[in-house]
Design a protein around this motif. Structure first.
Motif, PDB file in Angstrom:
ATOM      1  N   GLY A 100       4.420   8.993  -3.766  1.00  0.00           N
ATOM      2  CA  GLY A 100       3.123   9.387  -3.202  1.00  0.00           C
ATOM      3  C   GLY A 100       2.941   8.801  -1.814  1.00  0.00           C
ATOM      4  O   GLY A 100       3.408   7.699  -1.522  1.00  0.00           O
ATOM      5  N   THR A 101       2.224   9.533  -0.969  1.00  0.00           N
ATOM      6  CA  THR A 101       2.120   9.159   0.439  1.00  0.00           C
ATOM      7  C   THR A 101       1.588   7.753   0.647  1.00  0.00           C
ATOM      8  O   THR A 101       2.143   6.978   1.422  1.00  0.00           O
ATOM      9  CB  THR A 101       1.201  10.155   1.182  1.00  0.00           C
ATOM     10  OG1 THR A 101       1.661  11.463   0.882  1.00  0.00           O
ATOM     11  CG2 THR A 101       1.248   9.942   2.673  1.00  0.00           C
ATOM     12  N   LYS A 102       0.515   7.417  -0.069  1.00  0.00           N
ATOM     13  CA  LYS A 102      -0.124   6.127   0.163  1.00  0.00           C
ATOM     14  C   LYS A 102       0.836   4.970  -0.139  1.00  0.00           C
ATOM     15  O   LYS A 102       0.979   4.033   0.655  1.00  0.00           O
ATOM     16  CB  LYS A 102      -1.366   6.021  -0.732  1.00  0.00           C
ATOM     17  CG  LYS A 102      -2.406   5.083  -0.174  1.00  0.00           C
ATOM     18  CD  LYS A 102      -3.666   5.095  -1.020  1.00  0.00           C
ATOM     19  CE  LYS A 102      -4.311   3.725  -0.951  1.00  0.00           C
ATOM     20  NZ  LYS A 102      -5.335   3.558  -1.990  1.00  0.00           N
ATOM     21  N   GLU A 103       1.527   5.066  -1.277  1.00  0.00           N
ATOM     22  CA  GLU A 103       2.449   3.990  -1.635  1.00  0.00           C
ATOM     23  C   GLU A 103       3.664   3.974  -0.701  1.00  0.00           C
ATOM     24  O   GLU A 103       4.142   2.905  -0.313  1.00  0.00           O
ATOM     25  CB  GLU A 103       2.905   4.122  -3.095  1.00  0.00           C
ATOM     26  CG  GLU A 103       3.551   2.822  -3.593  1.00  0.00           C
ATOM     27  CD  GLU A 103       4.450   2.989  -4.807  1.00  0.00           C
ATOM     28  OE1 GLU A 103       4.495   4.092  -5.387  1.00  0.00           O
ATOM     29  OE2 GLU A 103       5.118   1.994  -5.157  1.00  0.00           O
ATOM     30  N   LYS A 104       4.129   5.158  -0.344  1.00  0.00           N
ATOM     31  CA  LYS A 104       5.287   5.217   0.564  1.00  0.00           C
ATOM     32  C   LYS A 104       4.987   4.519   1.886  1.00  0.00           C
ATOM     33  O   LYS A 104       5.825   3.803   2.429  1.00  0.00           O
ATOM     34  CB  LYS A 104       5.681   6.669   0.836  1.00  0.00           C
ATOM     35  CG  LYS A 104       6.478   7.274  -0.303  1.00  0.00           C
ATOM     36  CD  LYS A 104       6.913   8.686   0.018  1.00  0.00           C
ATOM     37  CE  LYS A 104       7.427   9.279  -1.258  1.00  0.00           C
ATOM     38  NZ  LYS A 104       8.476  10.135  -1.307  1.00  0.00           N
ATOM     39  N   VAL A 105       3.786   4.772   2.405  1.00  0.00           N
ATOM     40  CA  VAL A 105       3.408   4.136   3.671  1.00  0.00           C
ATOM     41  C   VAL A 105       3.345   2.621   3.486  1.00  0.00           C
ATOM     42  O   VAL A 105       3.876   1.858   4.295  1.00  0.00           O
ATOM     43  CB  VAL A 105       2.059   4.695   4.184  1.00  0.00           C
ATOM     44  CG1 VAL A 105       1.529   3.859   5.341  1.00  0.00           C
ATOM     45  CG2 VAL A 105       2.223   6.153   4.613  1.00  0.00           C
ATOM     46  N   ALA A 106       2.714   2.184   2.380  1.00  0.00           N
ATOM     47  CA  ALA A 106       2.605   0.745   2.131  1.00  0.00           C
ATOM     48  C   ALA A 106       3.984   0.094   2.027  1.00  0.00           C
ATOM     49  O   ALA A 106       4.169  -1.046   2.430  1.00  0.00           O
ATOM     50  CB  ALA A 106       1.805   0.491   0.854  1.00  0.00           C
ATOM     51  N   ARG A 107       4.929   0.855   1.511  1.00  0.00           N
ATOM     52  CA  ARG A 107       6.288   0.307   1.343  1.00  0.00           C
ATOM     53  C   ARG A 107       7.191   0.655   2.519  1.00  0.00           C
ATOM     54  O   ARG A 107       8.403   0.481   2.457  1.00  0.00           O
ATOM     55  CB  ARG A 107       6.885   0.803   0.033  1.00  0.00           C
ATOM     56  CG  ARG A 107       6.089   0.360  -1.194  1.00  0.00           C
ATOM     57  CD  ARG A 107       6.885   0.452  -2.455  1.00  0.00           C
ATOM     58  NE  ARG A 107       6.113   0.095  -3.638  1.00  0.00           N
ATOM     59  CZ  ARG A 107       5.914  -1.161  -4.058  1.00  0.00           C
ATOM     60  NH1 ARG A 107       6.411  -2.163  -3.369  1.00  0.00           N
ATOM     61  NH2 ARG A 107       5.214  -1.399  -5.152  1.00  0.00           N
ATOM     62  N   ASN A 108       6.600   1.174   3.567  1.00  0.00           N
ATOM     63  CA  ASN A 108       7.335   1.532   4.788  1.00  0.00           C
ATOM     64  C   ASN A 108       8.532   2.439   4.470  1.00  0.00           C
ATOM     65  O   ASN A 108       9.592   2.311   5.073  1.00  0.00           O
ATOM     66  CB  ASN A 108       7.780   0.261   5.534  1.00  0.00           C
ATOM     67  CG  ASN A 108       8.087   0.537   6.992  1.00  0.00           C
ATOM     68  OD1 ASN A 108       7.520   1.443   7.593  1.00  0.00           O
ATOM     69  ND2 ASN A 108       9.013  -0.219   7.563  1.00  0.00           N
TER      70      ASN A 108
END
Ligand SMILES: [Zn+2]
Lengths: 289, 279
Positions: B83-91
């Protein structure tokens, strides 16, 4: 910001004329003088050579090939080369690699992108490796990894310090995963040499990047760099493409790294031999020859 | 705590005739399971530990301890997230120096307490950015290589998706490297290779073949020890990995640490050596 790459050895001087190679001095053209890429002042070739290929006006460090560096750093005729014949093959059948290797050999007059051996520096016996910028920009393939690994193994066996000069665009893409594995291999040899209480000093020169930065270049006990040298993991263009912004002035310069705590010092080429001699003296365990 | 995100039990399967480019696409597929998906199926009582004690906590790397059947093990994984939000958080699974330093800290604790280490590798590469360079990305990777090759406990690395260059190797100087059938491992991205070699990023298919980056290629080059088939789906794959890990750690824990380290050193010492010529 210093402009780089302006004084790359002109290819046409060397191509097809192997006899010329031994006498080719990469930074100097046929003319009597050269203009400094940093301060633009005209410098006489002869004076430049006498001044370690450092601009006497602004301190710009011209690029040196491996043999020039060995002559500047080692005592008299004390250098004796090891594994001179080792060279990489096109193991993965990579397109055009054979031709690239051939051209690199012509351009640099070396068999590979690093020269290894032992020598004396200020009377102290040590092992030395010097990477070769005119051989595929010092890229690391299996032969480079193997030569450096053997040098550290030899130094371990003889309890000698290692002094290494790095210049590299990183791992050699044409050897694929095999070049990546050299990072692990050389790191293992550096570790064993160090664990036995031996000294390793790295001198980072312009440019040192990629897989060499992420392995033996930054694993030394003492790490120094030449003024203005570019040192980083990713190249500046790759970073700019990734973050879509311009990098600040002086980013990844030796001065920047010193400030961030990743260098022990910046040492001008003119003072390097004295500096290295001092380090060997300070680490001497009574082996001065 | 790791956050458990329900994922589609993505069918890990492939047609035996996939070419290198198709395998690269499968390795990067959006719905492909990530490190945490494997961890939660293979281990129990996973306890996550954060931070490198120097700069911060890099969410691109998940690390902690867990039980592998009765055995305590250190588990480290590069996590891309779902998911986008987690992907961003995990770079997007591209770690900074603090991520590699967090991993190293956990490996040193594993050594202290005699626990084997399992690393899951899934990254396009170590992050290229201003902060990463300022904090010594190259030095962080180099330190991991040097410490891993001399870590006195068994280490097994499992490539579950992408294995991008030094950023992957920094968790893979291991006694054994296993790769999922549709994972890849390479010194440079095929896009990067194509644009350097042919000045044309669209020649990615050719680059995928040239780089010899699939599990089968790497097995034949002697770089990895095992290929894990994906055709039976995620749950069965995890059961198989668990069994293989137990057997392999059992074997390696019986060795003296000197013997273990000598074998690991010689393994990397020998790779590719036949391709060097002396004249
Ligand atoms: Zn100048």
């Amino acid at each position: 910001m210093i402009k780089r790459g302006l004084f790359k050895n002109p290819k046409n001087q060397l191509e097809g004329n192997p006899k010329l190679q031994k006498y080719a001095v990469p930074c100097v053209t046929d003319e009597m003088s050269i203009s400094c890429p940093s301060c633009k002042k005209a410098l006489l070739n002869e004076e430049l050579a006498e001044n370690f290929n450092v601009c006497s006006k602004c301190g710009y460090h011209f690029r040196l090939n491996a043999r020039q560096r060995i002559r500047l750093i080692s005592d008299g005729n004390t250098f004796s080369e090891t594994d001179a014949g080792l060279s990489s093959q096109n193991i993965l059948d990579f397109p055009d690699y054979d031709k690239k290797l051939e051209n690199a050999r012509l351009e640099s007059a070396e068999k590979e992108a690093v020269v290894c051996g032992n020598c004396e520096i200020g009377g102290y016996h040590c092992c030395i490796f010097v990477m070769e910028p005119y051989f595929m920009m010092g890229s690391m393939g299996v032969a480079v990894g193997e030569k450096i690994t053997r040098l550290f193994e030899l130094a371990l066996e003889k309890s000698l310090p290692v002094v290494g000069f790095t210049v590299s665009g990183g791992a050699r893409m044409q050897e694929g995963i095999m070049s990546l594995m050299q990072m692990a291999k050389t790191s293992g040899a550096v570790k064993r040499h160090g664990d036995a209480g031996n000294l390793y000093v790295a001198v980072l020169t312009d440019p040192t990047t990629g897989g060499v930065t992420a392995s033996f270049a930054t694993e030394a006990d003492i790490i120094i760099a030449e003024p203005g040298a570019l040192v980083g993991f990713a190249g500046p263009r790759v970073i700019e493409q990734t973050i879509r912004q311009k990098l600040p002035h002086g980013f990844q310069s030796a001065e920047f790294l010193l400030e961030k705590g990743f260098l022990d010092d910046i040492v001008s080429r003119i003072l390097q031999k004295d500096y290295l001699t001092k380090l060997l003296f300070l680490h001497d365990r009574g082996r001065k020859s | 705590m790791i956050c458990y995100i329900p994922i589609m039990p993505f069918a890990l399967k492939r047609d035996e005739k996939m070419n290198a480019y198709e395998i690269v696409r499968a390795a990067r597929a959006k719905n492909r399971p990530t490190s945490i998906d494997y961890m939660e199926r293979i281990f129990s009582r996973f306890t996550e530990f954060h931070g490198d004690r120097r700069f911060g906590d890099d969410k691109a790397i998940v690390a902690g301890i867990a039980k592998l059947s009765g055995m305590s093990v250190t588990v480290i994984g590069i996590e891309k997230g779902h998911g986008t939000k987690e992907k961003v958080a995990r770079n997007f699974g591209s770690a900074h120096p603090e991520g590699y330093r967090k991993a190293l800290r956990q490996m040193k604790l594993a050594e202290k307490f005699g626990r084997p280490v399992v690393c899951f590798v899934d990254t396009a590469g170590a992050f290229c950015g201003i902060g990463a360079e300022e904090r010594g990305q190259g030095q962080a990777i180099a330190e991991n290589l040097m410490e891993m090759i001399s870590l006195k406990v068994p280490v097994i690395s499992i490539f579950i998706g992408e294995g991008g260059s030094g950023g992957a190797l920094a968790l893979a100087v291991s006694d054994e490297v296993w790769m999922l059938q549709n994972s890849v491992y390479s010194v440079i991205s095929p896009e990067g290779c194509a644009s350097i070699l042919w000045k044309d990023a669209s020649k990615i298919k050719e680059a995928c073949e040239c780089l010899k980056m699939t599990a089968a290629d790497l097995m034949s080059l002697g770089v990895i020890e095992k290929i894990l088939p994906e055709k039976d789906g995620l749950n069965k794959l995890c059961t198989a990995i668990k069994k293989e890990l137990l057997a392999s750690f059992g074997e390696k824990l019986a060795l003296s640490s000197d013997e273990l380290l000598e074998r690991r050193y010689q393994k990397f010492r020998k790779i590719g050596i036949a391709s060097v010529s002396a004249s």
